[in-house]
Structures are given as C-alpha cells and as structure tokens.
Design an enzyme around this catalytic site. Structure first.
Site, short mmCIF file in Angstrom:
data_model
loop_
_atom_site.label_atom_id
_atom_site.label_comp_id
_atom_site.label_asym_id
_atom_site.label_seq_id
_atom_site.Cartn_x
_atom_site.Cartn_y
_atom_site.Cartn_z
N GLY A 12 0.81 -1.21 0.00
CA GLY A 12 0.00 0.00 0.00
C GLY A 12 0.84 1.25 0.00
O GLY A 12 0.31 2.37 0.08
N ASP A 15 6.70 2.47 -2.75
CA ASP A 15 7.83 1.64 -3.20
C ASP A 15 7.36 0.33 -3.84
O ASP A 15 7.79 -0.03 -4.94
CB ASP A 15 8.78 1.37 -2.04
CG ASP A 15 9.38 2.64 -1.47
OD1 ASP A 15 9.57 3.59 -2.24
OD2 ASP A 15 9.66 2.69 -0.26
N MET A 35 -0.22 -8.43 2.52
CA MET A 35 -0.04 -9.28 3.70
C MET A 35 -0.59 -8.60 4.94
O MET A 35 -0.19 -7.47 5.27
CB MET A 35 1.45 -9.57 3.91
CG MET A 35 2.07 -10.43 2.86
SD MET A 35 3.89 -10.53 3.03
CE MET A 35 4.39 -9.31 1.81
N CYS A 100 10.95 -10.04 10.66
CA CYS A 100 9.76 -10.04 9.80
C CYS A 100 10.16 -10.30 8.35
O CYS A 100 9.49 -11.06 7.64
CB CYS A 100 9.03 -8.71 9.91
SG CYS A 100 7.55 -8.59 8.87
N CYS A 196 4.07 -1.66 12.65
CA CYS A 196 2.62 -1.53 12.56
C CYS A 196 1.92 -1.86 13.87
O CYS A 196 0.98 -1.20 14.26
CB CYS A 196 2.07 -2.41 11.44
SG CYS A 196 0.28 -2.33 11.24
#
Length: 362
Positions: A12, A15, A35, A100, A196
């Site tokens: 979203g 990049d 994801m 991650c 996040c």
C-alpha cells in the site's frame, strides 16, 4: 509459452507500487499480494492496514493486475512477536523488522506465492541482487539514504534466488516521479515509520499491555542512586529522554544517558554527558550469526559494519568466529552498542551477513 509470473508484496506504499509498475512494463505476469500481519485487538485506530489494503487494491486496478489478500497474523505472532516480547523481557532491544523480513516476507510470503504459481516474488526494498559465480550477492540500494540491506542480512541463497528488487537501482525521488507519471494513488503517500503493531501508540503503553513493568533503582556508574525507573524494558542504551532525573545536575551538569542495565539487580545504569566514556566501546560480541553466502569468512577478516540502521559503515575486523558467535574490533570507538540490535557486515557495497549484538566492551 506462458509468461513468467512474479508475485509482488504490495504494502500500500509507493515503493512496492512502483516495483509492480516496473514489472508490468517489462511484460511479466504480475500478481499483487497484500499481507496482513497483525490483528489489532488491543486498541483500534493505530495500525493503517485497512487504508493500506485500499491503496494496494487501487494500485492493482490502475495496473490491471489481480491483488490477493493473505493473513499471516498467526505466523507473525509465532515467529516474530513472541521473539520481540522475549527480548524485551530479557532486557534487550530487538529489531523485529529484520525477523519479519526473514520469516514472513521471504518465507511465509514466498511459500504463499509459490501456491499462486509464482516463478519469483518481488518487493519494494531498496537493495540489489546479483548472481555471480553461482551465488547470490546482496548489494546496497543505489539511494544511500534509503538502502535497506541492513534489514535483509538474514536472507539465504534460496530466498534471494527467488526474489526480485525492481527499485533497488532507483533514487526515492525517481520512484515517486514514476508513481506520479503512472497515476498511482500512492505517489505522494508518506512513508510508513515504526512497527505496525505499535503504530502511533505510546511505546510504554503498548509494552505494558503484554509485559508487567518492574520498577527499580537508577544508579550512576559510581553506584550512587539518583532515581527510579519504570522498567528496564522501557530503556535502551544511549537513551536520554524519559529518565526523570534531568533536574539533577550533579557532577558535570550535563544531561543523563543510559549506559547499561544490571538485570540481576533490576538496576538502570546512567552517566552524564553524551560523550561519556561508558557509552563507547571498541569491541562487541555477537551471536545468532547468519552469512548470506552460506559460509563464514576466514578470520581475521576486515569488514565494514553497522550497529544500527542509517549508521555510516564502520571499519573493523572480525577477530574471532565460530559457528554461532563472533567478536568484532572497530577501528574507532562505537557509541551506544545495544544488546538485541543487529550488527551487519559489509565488504564494499555487498552485505555479507550479520548477527545479534550480545554486548559491547573494550
């Protein structure tokens, strides 16, 4: 003959949007995957996942590519968040973004992409990859201010061979120009910062929800008690803010900084002055080593290294090395060597690998 299918991780943001754009222009069969890695059941409104998904779908419509959604929250909880909490519980300062990438974006996502018939995956990371002599070599991105090789040092040969980094040769300004020219809704979108699952929330508030705080004394390097901390997990080496001892101007009269933690006594160690000697170390010990080539270098081995993202490369030497531990000597003292963070090794512009910092010393 069918086209090569590349599945792009669409976050979203601008990049990954341009990564998809460039692959479409090259004629690949491009699919997007958004994801979802976090269920914000603690308090709504801090994580922008819903807005990001909407933007990813809008990019898909503009580029005329399908956009799938996949939920990796269980994988993230097990492989990343549990580690995040364990590290803070043990008084260290982890970097979950690195894990991650290794466990979610280039493992769970790669597996999912293969189920979608992908020949390769692509992301919007500012890095480059070259195959030479039968091996994959991870190189810094062209934009020195955006290079993200630090976060990808944990990738292996299989992961890199299956990955494409379409924007690694571009400057950020060029990426935004391409997005604007193509009419992508993300062209002026602000870059995301932080993690996040914390978002705009106060870090202490978030961590307190999962780990009980254990207040304890704050001591100077000489052993004098000068205050009380709310919990060692809230403090990191080199920290100045939030100590609540700013009005105490003994000694040099300079501000106080965190220089260490005594976990056995639940005590925070502080010193005055940004350049206090206790904040600097010429050596560090690292564990959980990973080498992108699959093989460690022969020692002693001259390297350039970073002990935090955006730090200029620092000259040093890998002095000792075994299967899971290394000791590094730097040519110049390093400020705020932080246990739990990563040290990442380079040879010129190539990222060789790295490990988790255990301690700094002289």
């Amino acid at each position: 003959m069918p086209k090569t299918r590349i599945v792009v991780g669409l976050s979203g943001g601008v990049d990954s949007s341009v990564a998809a754009l460039l692959l479409v222009e090259l004629g690949y069969d491009v699919h997007g995957v958004f994801m979802k890695n976090w269920e914000d059941d603690f308090e709504a409104g801090y994580c922008s996942a819903a807005e990001d998904l909407e933007d990813a779908r809008a990019v898909g419509e503009t580029l005329n590519i399908p956009v799938h959604q996949v939920n990796f929250t269980a994988d993230y909880q097990e492989r990343v968040f549990r580690y995040f909490l364990d590290e803070y519980r043990n008084g260290r300062t982890p970097n979950p973004d690195i894990l991650c990438n290794t466990e979610i974006k280039f493992r769970a996502f790669l597996d999912h992409a293969h189920r979608l018939g992908a020949d390769a995956i692509a992301t919007g990371h500012y890095v480059q990859c070259e195959e030479r002599d039968g091996r994959q070599h991870l190189l810094k991105g062209r934009d020195p201010g955006k290079d993200q090789s630090y976060f990808l040092y944990g990738l292996n040969q299989t992961q890199l061979a299956s990955a494409r980094f379409p924007i690694g040769h571009l400057l950020k300004t060029e990426v935004r120009e391409l997005a604007a020219a193509a009419g992508l809704v993300t062209h002026a979108k602000k870059d995301s910062t932080g993690i996040c699952f914390i978002g705009e929330r106060r870090f202490r508030e978030f961590l307190n929800h999962y780990l009980p705080a254990q207040p304890g004394p704050i001591e100077t390097v000489e052993g004098e008690t000068v205050g009380e901390h709310d919990g060692l997990m809230f403090q990191t080496i080199g920290q100045r803010q939030g100590l609540r001892i700013g009005g105490r101007r003994a000694g040099s009269g300079e501000p106080w900084y965190v220089v260490g933690k005594d976990l056995d006594r639940n005590t925070l160690i502080v010193a005055q002055g940004r350049d206090h000697p206790a904040l600097f170390h010429t050596r560090l010990r690292a564990s959980q080593l990973h080498w992108i080539s699959g093989e460690p270098p022969a020692i002693p081995f001259p390297v350039r290294a970073k002990i935090r993202y955006r730090q200029p490369d620092q000259d040093g030497v890998l002095e000792t090395l075994d299967s899971d531990r290394a000791e590094v000597r730097f040519n110049a003292p390093q400020r705020a060597v932080t246990p739990g963070q990563s040290v990442v090794f380079y040879r010129e512009d190539e990222c060789l690998g790295g490990g988790i910092i255990e301690a700094g010393y002289n």
